[in-house]
Design a protein around this motif. Structure first.
Motif, mmCIF file in Angstrom:
data_model
loop_
_atom_site.group_PDB
_atom_site.id
_atom_site.type_symbol
_atom_site.label_atom_id
_atom_site.label_comp_id
_atom_site.label_asym_id
_atom_site.label_seq_id
_atom_site.Cartn_x
_atom_site.Cartn_y
_atom_site.Cartn_z
ATOM 1 N N GLN A 40 0.847 -1.189 0.000
ATOM 2 C CA GLN A 40 0.000 0.000 0.000
ATOM 3 C C GLN A 40 0.879 1.234 0.000
ATOM 4 O O GLN A 40 1.739 1.394 0.864
ATOM 5 C CB GLN A 40 -0.896 0.033 1.236
ATOM 6 N N ASN A 44 -2.924 3.779 -3.287
ATOM 7 C CA ASN A 44 -2.610 2.794 -4.323
ATOM 8 C C ASN A 44 -2.172 1.456 -3.735
ATOM 9 O O ASN A 44 -1.398 1.412 -2.785
ATOM 10 C CB ASN A 44 -1.485 3.311 -5.234
ATOM 11 N N ILE A 46 -0.099 -1.758 -4.863
ATOM 12 C CA ILE A 46 0.858 -2.131 -5.906
ATOM 13 C C ILE A 46 1.245 -3.586 -5.713
ATOM 14 O O ILE A 46 1.645 -3.989 -4.616
ATOM 15 C CB ILE A 46 2.107 -1.231 -5.835
#
Length: 132
Positions: A40, A44, A46
């Motif tokens: 995190q 976002n 990822i």
């Protein structure tokens, strides 16, 4: 007449030593493969991908980057069920090194990531799952 009471004892010791030497190799990690986990960053999520190849105690491979590219891992090592490696990243003209340490358990690597931020060491838990 010489007694042979030592022979069974010697055989037993030899079998025990052979068994113990097999046991230590059974503890060796099998890190070869593709591993994934999510990170995190703000809002976002990822997905990270780590591709490893183990050759004895030597560990090589790549890790996915922010823009989807791959970066070579450095100083990769395997010791029994523990792996360690480093990744050098660049961001806004600054280079920084992230150190990874983890224990391999068939389908999972659990450990810690550490890096320096403004002179202080930051540590975070890390858990990857085998993808292949």
């Amino acid at each position: 007449m010489k007694r042979r009471t030592d022979t069974p004892r010697r055989m037993m010791v030899a079998v025990l030593l052979a068994f113990l030497s097999l046991g230590s190799s059974a503890l060796a990690a099998d890190a070869t493969g593709t591993w994934t986990w999510t990170v995190q960053r703000g809002d976002n999520t990822i997905e990270q991908t780590l591709k490893l190849k183990q050759d004895g105690e030597k560990l090589t491979g790549t890790i996915s980057g922010r823009q989807g590219g791959e970066t070579e891992i450095e100083d990769g090592k395997v010791s029994e069920d523990t792996i360690t490696f480093k990744v050098t990243r660049e961001f806004n003209g600054n280079r920084f090194v992230i150190s990874y340490q983890g224990k391999v358990d068939d389908e999972t690597i659990k450990g810690e990531i550490s890096f320096d931020r403004q002179g202080e060491t930051v540590k975070r838990p890390w858990e990857a799952k085998r993808a292949e």
